[in-house]
Design a protein around this motif. Structure first.
Motif, mmCIF file in Angstrom:
data_model
loop_
_atom_site.group_PDB
_atom_site.id
_atom_site.type_symbol
_atom_site.label_atom_id
_atom_site.label_comp_id
_atom_site.label_asym_id
_atom_site.label_seq_id
_atom_site.Cartn_x
_atom_site.Cartn_y
_atom_site.Cartn_z
ATOM 1 N N SER A 132 0.830 -1.206 0.000
ATOM 2 C CA SER A 132 0.000 0.000 0.000
ATOM 3 C C SER A 132 0.864 1.256 0.000
ATOM 4 C CB SER A 132 -0.993 0.005 1.160
ATOM 5 O OG SER A 132 -0.343 0.044 2.399
ATOM 6 N N ARG A 133 1.992 1.240 0.738
ATOM 7 C CA ARG A 133 2.900 2.396 0.725
ATOM 8 C C ARG A 133 3.448 2.632 -0.680
ATOM 9 N NH1 ARG A 133 3.792 0.418 5.758
ATOM 10 N NH2 ARG A 133 5.474 -0.972 5.172
ATOM 11 N N ILE A 134 3.845 1.553 -1.333
ATOM 12 C CA ILE A 134 4.376 1.673 -2.694
ATOM 13 C C ILE A 134 3.288 2.132 -3.654
ATOM 14 C CG2 ILE A 134 5.261 0.311 -4.641
ATOM 15 C CD1 ILE A 134 6.999 -1.171 -2.555
ATOM 16 N N LEU A 135 2.088 1.614 -3.482
ATOM 17 C CA LEU A 135 0.976 2.018 -4.348
ATOM 18 C C LEU A 135 0.678 3.506 -4.197
ATOM 19 C CD1 LEU A 135 -1.156 1.273 -6.422
ATOM 20 C CD2 LEU A 135 -2.673 0.634 -4.528
ATOM 21 N N ILE A 136 0.647 3.994 -2.967
ATOM 22 C CA ILE A 136 0.414 5.433 -2.744
ATOM 23 C C ILE A 136 1.522 6.246 -3.405
ATOM 24 C CG2 ILE A 136 0.418 7.252 -0.983
ATOM 25 C CD1 ILE A 136 -2.244 5.797 -1.196
ATOM 26 N N TYR A 137 2.770 5.800 -3.255
ATOM 27 C CA TYR A 137 3.898 6.488 -3.896
ATOM 28 C C TYR A 137 3.682 6.548 -5.411
ATOM 29 C CZ TYR A 137 8.660 7.300 -5.579
ATOM 30 O OH TYR A 137 9.764 7.796 -6.224
ATOM 31 N N ILE A 138 3.299 5.418 -6.010
ATOM 32 C CA ILE A 138 3.066 5.363 -7.460
ATOM 33 C C ILE A 138 1.910 6.282 -7.846
ATOM 34 C CG2 ILE A 138 2.318 3.877 -9.364
ATOM 35 C CD1 ILE A 138 3.829 1.568 -7.838
ATOM 36 N N ILE B 253 11.460 3.280 -6.782
ATOM 37 C CA ILE B 253 10.875 2.641 -5.597
ATOM 38 C C ILE B 253 11.976 2.033 -4.733
ATOM 39 C CG2 ILE B 253 9.379 0.743 -4.842
ATOM 40 C CD1 ILE B 253 7.711 1.474 -7.457
ATOM 41 N N GLU B 254 12.951 1.396 -5.372
ATOM 42 C CA GLU B 254 14.083 0.806 -4.642
ATOM 43 C C GLU B 254 14.815 1.880 -3.839
ATOM 44 O OE1 GLU B 254 16.349 -0.986 -7.777
ATOM 45 O OE2 GLU B 254 14.732 -2.388 -8.271
ATOM 46 N N GLU B 255 15.065 3.024 -4.476
ATOM 47 C CA GLU B 255 15.776 4.120 -3.797
ATOM 48 C C GLU B 255 14.926 4.751 -2.700
ATOM 49 O OE1 GLU B 255 17.232 6.893 -6.751
ATOM 50 O OE2 GLU B 255 18.200 5.277 -7.860
ATOM 51 N N LYS B 256 13.661 5.011 -2.982
ATOM 52 C CA LYS B 256 12.768 5.661 -2.022
ATOM 53 C C LYS B 256 12.640 4.848 -0.734
ATOM 54 C CE LYS B 256 9.227 8.156 -0.453
ATOM 55 N NZ LYS B 256 9.462 9.398 0.227
ATOM 56 N N TYR B 257 12.503 3.534 -0.868
ATOM 57 C CA TYR B 257 12.258 2.672 0.288
ATOM 58 C C TYR B 257 13.479 1.853 0.709
ATOM 59 C CZ TYR B 257 7.516 4.163 -0.355
ATOM 60 O OH TYR B 257 6.400 4.954 -0.468
ATOM 61 N N SER B 258 14.640 2.122 0.076
ATOM 62 C CA SER B 258 15.886 1.414 0.395
ATOM 63 C C SER B 258 15.686 -0.105 0.397
ATOM 64 C CB SER B 258 16.441 1.880 1.747
ATOM 65 O OG SER B 258 16.659 3.262 1.745
ATOM 66 N N ILE B 259 15.133 -0.601 -0.703
ATOM 67 C CA ILE B 259 14.914 -2.045 -0.821
ATOM 68 C C ILE B 259 15.690 -2.600 -2.014
ATOM 69 C CG2 ILE B 259 12.682 -2.107 0.366
ATOM 70 C CD1 ILE B 259 11.281 -2.057 -2.354
ATOM 71 N N ARG B 260 15.973 -3.891 -1.951
ATOM 72 C CA ARG B 260 16.711 -4.565 -3.021
ATOM 73 C C ARG B 260 15.813 -4.731 -4.248
ATOM 74 N NH1 ARG B 260 17.673 -8.590 1.165
ATOM 75 N NH2 ARG B 260 16.172 -9.720 -0.085
ATOM 76 N N PRO B 261 16.437 -4.842 -5.430
ATOM 77 C CA PRO B 261 15.652 -5.049 -6.652
ATOM 78 C C PRO B 261 14.710 -6.254 -6.561
ATOM 79 C CG PRO B 261 17.892 -4.462 -7.224
ATOM 80 C CD PRO B 261 17.858 -4.631 -5.727
ATOM 81 N N ALA B 262 15.177 -7.358 -5.983
ATOM 82 C CA ALA B 262 14.325 -8.550 -5.886
ATOM 83 C C ALA B 262 13.099 -8.289 -5.012
ATOM 84 C CB ALA B 262 15.125 -9.725 -5.325
#
Length: 132
Positions: A11-17, A31-40
Motif C-alpha cells: 500500500s505504501r508503494i501504491l500510494i507512492y506510485i 521505488i528501490e531508492e525511495k524505500y531502500s529495498i533490493r531489486p528482488a
C-alpha cells in the motif's frame, strides 16, 4: 489497505506510485531508492500489485528493458479510501499531542536520522571487526 488484500508495504508503494505518477514517470529503481529495498524485493512487491490489477508496467519505446509503472483505474478508485485511512491513522496517532510537541518530535526525529546517516557514511569502508 487490507480490505483490498494488499500488504502495508504494497500500500505504501501504491500510494507512492499514485502520487508520483501524476508528476513524472515512475520506474522500479525509483521505488528501490525511495524505500531502500533490493531489486528482488521491489520486483516481488510490484508483481503482487500487478496480480491485484493495481498497476501495469509499460515498456519504454526507446528502451524496452525500462518499464514505466502506472496505476490502473482500479488503483485510482481505491486511492481516496487509502488516503482516508492514512489520514484517520495519523489523526489517531497525534491525538492529544500539541502542535508544538509534534514539531519538536519531527525536529528531533530528523536530527536522529541525519546523525545515523552521517555515522554510517563515516563508518563506510571500515569492517565490523575494526569497530569492536
Amino acid at each position: 489497505a487490507h480490505r483490498n488484500h494488499i500488504s502495508g508495504s504494497q500500500s505504501r508503494i501504491l500510494i507512492y506510485i499514485l502520487v508520483e505518477s501524476t508528476r513524472r514517470e515512475v520506474f522500479q529503481n525509483d521505488i528501490e531508492e525511495k524505500y531502500s529495498i533490493r531489486p528482488a524485493t521491489a520486483t516481488g512487491l510490484l508483481k503482487q500489485l500487478e496480480k491485484s490489477e493495481l498497476i501495469v508496467r509499460v515498456p519504454l519505446p526507446k528502451d524496452r528493458r525500462q518499464k514505466i509503472i502506472l496505476p490502473t483505474k482500479k488503483a485510482q478508485s481505491i486511492q481516496k479510501n487509502v488516503l482516508y485511512e492514512i489520514q484517520r491513522l495519523e489523526t489517531k496517532l497525534t491525538e492529544n499531542i500539541s502542535d508544538n510537541d509534534l514539531a519538536v518530535f519531527y525536529q528531533v526525529s530528523q536530527q536522529l536520522s541525519d546523525n545515523l546517516t552521517q555515522f554510517y557514511m563515516q563508518e563506510e569502508g571500515t569492517s565490523i571487526e575494526e569497530n569492536i
